[in-house]
Scaffold this motif. Structure first.
Motif, mmCIF file in Angstrom:
data_model
loop_
_atom_site.group_PDB
_atom_site.id
_atom_site.type_symbol
_atom_site.label_atom_id
_atom_site.label_comp_id
_atom_site.label_asym_id
_atom_site.label_seq_id
_atom_site.Cartn_x
_atom_site.Cartn_y
_atom_site.Cartn_z
ATOM 1 N N ILE B 142 0.636 -1.196 -0.116
ATOM 2 C CA ILE B 142 0.080 -0.121 -0.064
ATOM 3 C C ILE B 142 0.844 1.270 -0.033
ATOM 4 C CG2 ILE B 142 -1.830 1.173 1.382
ATOM 5 C CD1 ILE B 142 -2.905 -1.396 2.230
ATOM 6 N N SER B 178 -5.958 -3.453 0.546
ATOM 7 C CA SER B 178 -6.543 -2.775 1.445
ATOM 8 C C SER B 178 -7.674 -3.705 2.005
ATOM 9 C CB SER B 178 -7.405 -1.575 0.692
ATOM 10 O OG SER B 178 -6.347 -0.752 0.419
ATOM 11 N N SER B 179 -8.297 -4.595 1.207
ATOM 12 C CA SER B 179 -9.069 -5.818 1.658
ATOM 13 C C SER B 179 -8.498 -6.744 2.524
ATOM 14 C CB SER B 179 -10.126 -6.256 0.395
ATOM 15 O OG SER B 179 -8.891 -7.179 -0.052
ATOM 16 N N VAL B 181 -5.621 -6.509 4.377
ATOM 17 C CA VAL B 181 -4.823 -6.032 5.556
ATOM 18 C C VAL B 181 -5.084 -6.303 6.852
ATOM 19 C CG1 VAL B 181 -5.502 -3.684 5.857
ATOM 20 C CG2 VAL B 181 -3.094 -3.931 6.351
ATOM 21 N N PHE B 182 -6.584 -6.088 7.063
ATOM 22 C CA PHE B 182 -7.030 -6.591 8.352
ATOM 23 C C PHE B 182 -7.283 -8.045 8.912
ATOM 24 C CE2 PHE B 182 -7.973 -2.071 8.575
ATOM 25 C CZ PHE B 182 -7.344 -1.594 9.587
ATOM 26 N N ILE B 183 -7.570 -8.668 7.566
ATOM 27 C CA ILE B 183 -7.935 -10.142 7.479
ATOM 28 C C ILE B 183 -6.696 -10.881 7.663
ATOM 29 C CG2 ILE B 183 -9.254 -11.977 6.212
ATOM 30 C CD1 ILE B 183 -10.860 -9.625 4.788
#
Lengths: 285, 232
Positions: B142, B178-179, B181-183
């Protein structure tokens, strides 16, 4: 169990937030770029129109100056020479002896003055093409060719379809005439040609001026890349830019060179055009 | 033999779809001869590598074998290749050096991360996903994409972004990472071969955006013009 549900929800929310941010970034970059390019385009267009106006002013000043010089030559030098010729004629009558040394000297002076008057007249006409103002492009180009052929061994042919067309605005006609002069002079000076063909064509949209020669030819693109373009070619492009015209240089397979100037038609308006007649003092605003 | 593959495809269509969609950008890249430009040659290597790893993982999953080892191996390699593209695409020498340094450090870090989580590499059955490396990969990617966007905004070297191949590629990767990064860190705890934990729809988001980025790359490569490759 409730913790896992909360974790799933938090994960979804965080991912969604991240995705929205990513979308925002992409949209921002695209919009910013678009706006910046539009602003730059507007600035370029202002700069272009400003330089066009400057160029127009410079060329107008040049034409005004030409007229002023032509007028001064005609009014001052021309009048003085005519008076000198008159005085010499009178002096010739006073000297009584027909074969005297004085008479031959007077005769020689008379011839010189007459020649000077002719030269001054030619220079004045070269400075301001009066034929162009009175009879239009075709006639002016024909006259120019005739004068050139008298002085050179060149064969110059001229075809025109402009005779039946409407007269163009004085500025357009003068620009085309000056470009033709420059192209022909270039061909004579640099191309080592023996034959020049000039073509003037006017249709409903454009005026085409084609000047072809059978000389050594040249590569305009190469000249531009090597920064070897002279003032002549630059002048042609500058003059054309003012009347929204373009010029292309072609190397025909048979050799030589061909220049094609394309100008949008600008028929003369109802308003009386500004005269190009050299013997009236131009108003300098 | 094919029953296993078909069974896997019908049970997990969303997970299997990106494996086959990977072929699309490879074909377009070869067809448009985009590989003449170094960044796209690296992209071609990445896509071929991704296809190979995906096919191995697909085969192992179809035969109900733990395939996470290949996922872990793919992280440093894919980062090296993707970040390598930015070395050619970024203009600033400082950014280029930063990217190059990050490749070396990230490779070391991801190997350490893999070894730390899976001390016994021979025990492939209990092999689990790396907890940090994939997250850091997302953050770094990113960052490089945002730096690239910053450079194109400052330099204004691309008149029409819609026609820029690399802009499309960056958009695809930005949305994908972005989709993810948290998963990514959560998957370490949920994706176990024994007693896996479902995180519901969130697990599918990264697959959806994997398909999206492959399509974005395809669109970008479709815009690639050989005569202009040096420009964008």
């Amino acid at each position: 169990m409730q913790n896992i549900e909360e974790l799933k929800f938090a994960l979804l929310l965080a991912t969604l937030a991240m995705l929205i941010m990513a979308f925002f970034v992409i949209t921002f970059v695209m919009l910013y770029q678009k706006r910046k390019f539009e602003a730059e385009k507007a600035l370029n267009s202002i700069e272009k129109s400003h330089s066009k106006r400057l160029l127009d002013t410079a060329l107008n000043s040049e034409e005004t100056e030409r007229r002023r010089i032509a007028q001064d030559l005609h009014d001052d030098i021309g009048t003085m020479l005519s008076l000198t010729k008159l005085s010499l004629n009178q002096l010739n009558k006073i000297v009584l002896e027909p074969d005297s040394k004085e008479r031959s000297l007077i005769h020689k002076s008379q011839t010189l003055v007459e020649e000077t008057i002719l030269h001054v007249r030619r220079i004045t006409r070269d400075l301001v093409p009066t034929t162009l103002e009175r009879f239009g492009l075709s006639e002016a180009i024909s006259e120019f060719i005739n004068k050139l052929e008298d002085n050179n061994q060149l064969q110059i042919t001229f075809h025109s379809t402009a005779d039946d067309s409407m007269r163009q605005q004085p500025k357009v006609e003068l620009t085309i005439y000056r470009i033709m002069q420059e192209l022909v002079n270039n061909a004579i000076k640099h191309s080592k040609c023996s034959n020049i063909e000039i073509e003037l064509e006017i249709n409903s949209e454009f005026i085409f001026l084609k000047v072809a020669d059978n000389g050594i030819g040249f590569n305009a693109t190469q000249l531009k890349e090597d920064n070897l373009v002279g003032l002549g070619l630059l002048g042609i492009e500058s003059r054309l830019a003012i009347i929204n015209g373009i010029v292309r240089y072609v190397s025909p397979p048979a050799g030589g060179s061909l220049a094609i100037a394309q100008i949008p038609v600008a028929p003369i308006s109802e308003k009386k055009p500004e005269p190009l007649y050299p013997f009236k003092r131009a108003k300098i605003s | 033999m094919f029953d296993n593959y078909i069974g896997l495809c019908t049970r997990h269509p969303l997970q299997c779809l990106p494996v086959f969609i990977t072929i699309l950008p490879i074909i377009i890249l070869l067809k448009r001869k985009a590989y003449i430009s170094k960044p796209y040659l690296i992209l071609l290597i990445f896509l071929i590598f991704k296809l190979a790893i995906d096919l191995i993982m697909f085969h192992l999953a179809a035969h109900r074998t733990n395939n996470l080892l290949f996922y872990n191996i793919s992280i440093p390699v894919s980062y090296t290749l993707l970040a390598g593209m930015f070395i050619y695409k970024l203009d600033s020498p400082i950014f280029k050096k930063l990217v190059a340094l990050s490749i070396v450090l990230f490779a070391l870090f991801s190997i350490w991360d893999m070894m730390r989580v899976n001390p016994d590499m021979n025990d492939s059955h209990n092999h689990s996903m790396v907890p940090y490396a994939s997250t850091i990969q997302c953050i770094l990617m990113i960052l490089w994409i945002l730096l690239y966007f910053y450079e194109i905004m400052v330099s204004m070297k691309i008149p029409n972004l819609f026609n820029s191949t690399f802009f499309w590629i960056c958009c695809g990767f930005l949305l994908y990472y972005s989709s993810f990064v948290f998963i990514a860190p959560v998957l370490h705890y949920t994706e176990k071969w024994t007693n896996p934990l479902s995180i519901g729809f969130a697990a599918n988001i990264s697959y959806i955006f994997e398909i999206f980025y492959l399509l974005a790359i395809s669109v970008g490569l479709f815009n690639f013009e050989k005569q202009h490759y040096a420009k964008y």
